[in-house]
Design a protein around this motif. Structure first.
Motif, short mmCIF file in Angstrom:
data_model
loop_
_atom_site.label_atom_id
_atom_site.label_comp_id
_atom_site.label_asym_id
_atom_site.label_seq_id
_atom_site.Cartn_x
_atom_site.Cartn_y
_atom_site.Cartn_z
N UNK A 518 30.50 34.24 39.02
CA UNK A 518 29.73 34.60 37.77
C UNK A 518 29.69 36.27 37.88
N UNK A 519 29.37 37.16 38.95
CA UNK A 519 29.23 38.20 38.83
C UNK A 519 30.63 38.81 38.65
N UNK A 520 31.66 38.18 39.07
CA UNK A 520 33.02 38.87 38.88
C UNK A 520 33.15 38.65 37.17
N UNK A 521 32.90 37.67 36.66
CA UNK A 521 33.11 37.67 35.28
C UNK A 521 32.27 38.17 34.48
N UNK A 522 31.21 38.63 34.72
CA UNK A 522 30.12 39.49 34.19
C UNK A 522 30.49 41.12 34.30
N UNK A 523 30.84 41.43 35.60
CA UNK A 523 31.07 42.74 35.80
C UNK A 523 32.35 43.31 35.36
N UNK A 524 33.45 42.39 35.23
CA UNK A 524 34.49 42.74 35.09
C UNK A 524 34.96 42.02 33.63
N UNK A 525 35.68 41.47 33.59
CA UNK A 525 35.93 40.72 32.33
C UNK A 525 35.81 39.14 32.37
N UNK A 526 35.36 38.39 31.40
CA UNK A 526 35.37 36.99 31.18
C UNK A 526 36.66 36.57 30.38
N UNK A 527 37.33 36.19 31.32
CA UNK A 527 38.57 35.16 30.63
C UNK A 527 38.35 33.94 30.27
N UNK A 528 37.91 33.77 28.87
CA UNK A 528 37.55 32.54 28.40
C UNK A 528 38.51 31.67 27.96
N UNK A 529 39.67 32.16 27.92
CA UNK A 529 40.75 31.66 27.24
C UNK A 529 42.14 31.54 28.05
N UNK A 530 41.98 31.29 29.39
CA UNK A 530 42.85 31.22 30.33
C UNK A 530 43.04 29.79 30.70
N UNK A 531 44.71 29.67 30.85
CA UNK A 531 45.20 28.41 31.05
C UNK A 531 46.18 28.51 32.34
N UNK A 784 42.55 24.48 30.80
CA UNK A 784 41.85 25.87 31.00
C UNK A 784 41.18 25.98 31.90
N UNK A 785 41.12 27.19 32.68
CA UNK A 785 40.59 27.44 33.96
C UNK A 785 39.87 28.88 34.26
N UNK A 786 39.32 28.89 35.37
CA UNK A 786 38.84 30.43 35.70
C UNK A 786 39.89 31.20 36.36
N UNK A 787 39.74 32.41 35.96
CA UNK A 787 40.84 33.58 36.34
C UNK A 787 39.96 35.07 36.53
N UNK A 788 40.13 35.59 37.37
CA UNK A 788 39.39 37.08 37.39
C UNK A 788 40.46 38.01 37.95
N UNK A 789 40.20 39.14 37.20
CA UNK A 789 40.73 40.39 37.65
C UNK A 789 39.70 41.35 38.11
N UNK A 790 40.08 42.20 39.27
CA UNK A 790 38.83 43.14 39.53
C UNK A 790 39.64 44.36 40.29
N UNK A 791 38.85 45.36 39.98
CA UNK A 791 39.29 46.66 40.79
C UNK A 791 39.61 47.75 39.74
N UNK A 792 40.01 48.92 39.97
CA UNK A 792 39.94 50.12 39.23
C UNK A 792 40.80 49.76 37.78
N UNK A 793 40.36 50.45 36.83
CA UNK A 793 41.16 50.25 35.27
C UNK A 793 40.80 49.03 34.98
N UNK A 794 40.12 47.91 35.30
CA UNK A 794 39.86 47.07 34.70
C UNK A 794 38.52 47.14 33.91
#
Length: 924
Positions: A518-531, A784-794
């Motif tokens: 949940x913190x990753x989705x809020x801190x960076x991007x919430x990908x709510x249309x990822x499959x 539809x599933x969860x996915x996260x991207x974290x790090x610089x330039x996100x």
């Protein structure tokens, strides 16, 4: 200019203008599917598409899935369509199987249109079905039942004629492998049938009058000639064609050959004909002078002269010349069946990977070429040309949303039964179809080809912004960490996020269980249309590492998940044998249970592994592309041999918290390229072992990499306890669904935190994905599933609702690392540009364990001061409850359990506990 060249020039202009708008718009014509492609099955004039309705009175809405083979009678009046797949239904009580058969759909095609007239069943099947020469009978191979069914027609109705004919195999070859009767063909006089014994590396000859098996030939060189012991050949036989009464041709999928066998007397191998790729299906012309072979992994059709038994031509079936412009040729079209036009001047080939039929002109002298493409349904498996019509069978469909039916307020017992009886498992929601269409006239073929090109993005122009952002990231980012997890839907985890398109009523593992995600989705991007592109782990892993799946896996996996035999050959091992190890001695050293047989899968070929763009066998994975680009790779748990984690194994590997300190190897790679690049102390898939310790081992190596300044360009990390399981064996008290998912969440968070505090924080991106989303409902789509991207330039703190899939994530990793595409899919789909902001360099992340983990024996950090121990959590049920509910489940590998039933157990045990309200909120 020739007529053909004029057509190509005109088509190129049309495609160049039309394709980008169609390929890039979510609102364009056709249906979007979770591979990032579109399907437009009724684009051709006069076409009709129908799902396959077996007419079940107790399940009137059920439609069959995984249709694999079609065949027309010699008189052109009857079409048979065979399913070989999942096709299991629970009964109304949810406690047993209501239906578990495979289907044979009988269509009257005498008038051109396909009119369903009858539905027949067999307990199991494996692709093989063939008419007798006089059309009075047809034969069906019985798959795992290792038999042949004969159907005869009486008074216009078909019915099984006597008991099935047994083939006599007690088992298949390998570890815990069952036999499977696959392709079948009949001799010209109708007296004999030849069956490909897929897992016995043999063929069986059946006397149809006597109704018994009369001969068998092991196709392996070492079993025919002892001087050739340990030589590969004849393995994974799949399809059979017979010329006259004396010569049988059999595709050997692992060994890239067609085996020629004399069956006039005792079967005798005549020759082996090497062909490109993984040969699957065959067709002979009427004169029986030419044999055409469809091959997956090289996108080719091979022509063989039957007199000389030599290859005379190899045809690119993927597209007309010049259509795939601006890209190096990469595989992915997946040719998988063939059919001649009545005059034999045209060959029609199904392209499972492009959702199309290729039209290959055979007129004139070689070289011959693909002249056009016809759109179909999702993953066509078989085409039959008859009487000016094409009949195309496809195997799957988009499942759409999972309903809320399992969230009603029923009692526990009634709730579990209702969930099972709903029959909403993802492989039950995937339906097969039959497309019927007149053969398109030549003047329509250009437009239809343009449609296929647009559906697959083959002519889509690169977006300048994509290119600019990816170039900038390639300059700045030198390392990628790719984390693959297991089986969760978006709503199941992030439905309660409070932003994005979530449904909190479907959330089982909400913020209390997964605070880091949940913190990753809020801190960076919430990908709510990822499959996730795959339905289950059996194809989710190939999609996650190859941006495609092999045709072998497409056919095997649904049957395997239904308990219809078949081998799980999609993560390196073949028939549970570690073929990355080339010798029997090496295999037995890693696993003493390996049979001491040098003819059992010799060599290192992996039957389902993708080929590289330039044809290197089995080298089409993400890490192979990185290695070809001279990048470094380190593997933590991908594609490993899991056999010694099984508690039933006589040499089970101990579940050591610190195997490095104990000098105990716990991981054996099942991929040759990963053998020297796999951390031997990082335990792969084992549901009884917490991800907490996997992350600790990754951190141990990462600390060394920091000191040595040698962090790999690509790190592959497998965190998998969100799969859940082994509740009676799990160590450290991580033994309930809540604790296991929380453990997985914390491992992901800890890895990202460690990176954020390292010298590599400014040059590394982390990508996190689920291999599939099979376990749980979602109000948008079962993929539809969860996915996260974290790090610089996100980007930070935003919702990104662009439609992305597994393929887009792989394309992004490739662009950032500067490596070549893996398949036609990622070569022609966009990177995830909307995720990035080149101005956003600074980032931080701190991991926090879920309160659910405070009930375990994991050595967690102390709770922050001031909480006073208030972050208490109470599990819905004890480990004993979950062990009882899942008694008899096989947790030794992914998805060996009855996944649909486990979903029901989860909903029963979690969604209706007192005070949960769908989110598993803690008692505080």
């Amino acid at each position: 200019m020739s007529a053909f060249n004029a057509w190509i020039a005109g088509f190129a202009l049309i495609a160049a203008v039309a394709a980008p708008a169609l390929a890039d718009s979510d609102d364009g014509p056709g249906q979007w599917i979770p591979t990032g492609q579109r399907i437009t099955p009724t684009a051709a004039a006069g076409s009709k598409f129908q799902e396959l309705d077996p007419g079940l009175k107790d399940f009137p809405d059920f439609r069959a899935g995984q249709a694999v083979t079609s065949v027309a009678s010699h008189d052109g009046k009857t079409l048979l369509v065979l399913t070989s797949g999942f096709n299991l239904l629970s009964d109304a009580t949810g406690t047993g199987k209501a239906h578990s058969d495979e289907y044979i759909f009988v269509f009257d095609i005498s008038g051109g249109a396909a009119k369903q007239v009858q539905v027949l069943t067999v307990p199991n099947s494996d692709s093989g079905i063939a008419f007798a020469p006089d059309d009075s009978r047809f034969a069906v191979s019985g798959g795992v039942d290792d038999n042949v069914h004969i159907f005869a027609r009486t008074n216009g109705q078909w019915a099984e004629d006597g008991a099935a004919i047994p083939l006599g195999h007690r088992s298949g070859l390998g570890l815990a492998i069952k036999p499977s009767a696959a392709g079948i063909a009949l001799t010209a006089d109708g007296k004999k049938a030849v069956i490909a014994d897929r897992y016995n590396d043999a063929i069986t000859v059946v006397d149809l009058a006597a109704r018994k098996a009369i001969a068998e030939l092991d196709l392996r060189p070492g079993k025919i000639d002892p001087a050739k012991r340990g030589v590969a050949g004849g393995e994974y036989p799949y399809w059979v064609q017979i010329a006259g009464n004396a010569t049988a041709y059999i595709t050997s999928q692992r060994d890239h050959e067609v085996d020629v066998v004399d069956i006039a007397g005792a079967p005798r191998l005549v020759s082996r004909i090497a062909v490109p790729g993984n040969p699957n299906r065959l067709v002979l012309n009427k004169a029986q002078s030419r044999l055409f072979v469809a091959s997956d992994n090289t996108d080719t059709v091979t022509a063989i002269d039957t007199a000389s038994q030599r290859v005379i031509e190899t045809i690119d079936a993927s597209a007309p010349p010049g259509l795939i412009a601006g890209k190096a040729h990469v595989r992915g079209a997946a040719p998988n069946s063939l059919s001649f036009s009545p005059d034999e001047q045209t060959l029609y080939v199904t392209l499972g990977g492009e959702n199309a039929v290729a039209v290959i002109s055979l007129a004139g002298a070689a070289p011959h070429r693909t002249t056009g493409l016809i759109p179909t349904g999702w993953y066509p498996n078989s085409v039959t040309a008859s009487g000016g019509m094409l009949y195309v069978v496809n195997g799957r469909s988009d499942p759409g949303p999972n309903p809320k039916g399992c969230m009603d307020n029923a009692s526990d017992a009634a709730h579990q039964a209702a969930c099972r009886a709903a029959n909403r498992y993802i492989l039950q929601l995937s339906h097969a179809g039959l497309l019927t269409l007149p053969v398109p006239p030549s003047h329509d073929l250009g437009e239809l080809t343009g449609t296929v090109a647009a559906n697959n993005g083959l002519r889509t122009r690169a977006d300048p912004r994509d290119a600019a952002v990816m170039r900038a990231l390639h300059r700045r980012i030198k390392h990628v960490i790719y984390i693959v997890k297991e089986n969760r839907t978006y709503d199941q985890v992030l439905g309660d996020l409070g932003r994005g398109n979530g449904d909190p009523s479907l959330t089982l593992f909400g913020e209390t269980i997964t605070p880091n995600e949940h913190a990753l989705a809020r801190r960076f991007v919430t990908l709510d249309n990822f499959y996730d592109s795959g339905e289950v782990s059996g194809n989710g892993w190939p999609w996650s590492t190859d941006a495609s799946e092999s045709d072998i896996g497409v056919k095997q996996i649904p049957m395997q998940y239904a308990g219809r035999g078949q081998s799980y050959d999609v993560e390196g091992t073949n028939r549970n044998i570690n073929v990355a190890l080339p010798s029997v001695a090496a295999r037995r050293a890693a696993d003493p249970a390996t049979p001491d047989d040098p003819d059992l899968l010799p060599g290192t070929d992996d039957v389902a592994a993708p080929m590289a763009p330039k044809g290197e066998k089995g080298r089409g994975h993400l890490w192979d592309a990185a290695l070809r680009a001279n990048l470094s790779v380190r593997n933590y748990g991908f594609y490993c041999d899991l056999s010694r984690y099984d508690p039933r194994h006589p040499n089970q590997v101990p579940r050591d918290h610190d195997p490095f300190a104990s000098h105990v190897q716990v991981a054996w790679s099942a991929d040759p390229a990963l053998l020297p690049r796999t951390d031997p102390y990082f335990r792969s898939f084992d549901t009884s072992y917490p991800d907490f310790w996997r992350e600790k081992e990754w951190e141990r190596e990462f600390a060394l990499q920091v000191r040595r300044h040698d962090m790999p360009s690509l790190s592959l990390v497998r965190f998998m306890t969100d799969h859940m399981g082994s509740f009676d064996r799990a160590i450290d008290g991580v033994n309930t669904p809540e604790r296991e998912v929380a453990d997985n969440d914390y491992a992901v968070g800890k890895l990202i935190e460690a990176l954020s505090r390292s010298p590599y924080r400014d040059s590394t991106l982390i990508f996190v994905i689920e291999d599939d989303a099979q376990d749980g409902p979602d109000h948008v789509d079962a993929h539809r599933s969860i996915a996260f991207v974290a790090g610089p330039y996100v980007r930070q703190g935003v919702v990104v609702s662009e439609r992305y899939t597994t393929v887009n994530m792989l394309r992004t990793i490739e662009d950032i690392l500067g490596i070549e595409p893996l398949s036609l899919n990622d070569a022609h789909q966009r990177p995830m540009t909307a995720v990035f902001d080149l101005r956003q360099r600074n980032w931080t992340f701190s991991a926090s364990p879920s309160a659910a983990l405070r009930q375990t024996q994991l050595p967690l950090p102390a709770e922050p001061r001031g909480t006073g121990g208030s972050r208490r959590f109470t599990d819905a049920h004890s480990a004993a409850y979950w062990a009882t509910k899942t008694k008899g489940y096989d947790w030794s590998k992914e998805d060996r359990i009855p996944s649909a039933a486990f979903n029901a157990v989860l909903w029963q045990g979690l969604a209706h506990r007192s005070g949960a309200k769908g989110t598993n909120a803690a008692s505080e």
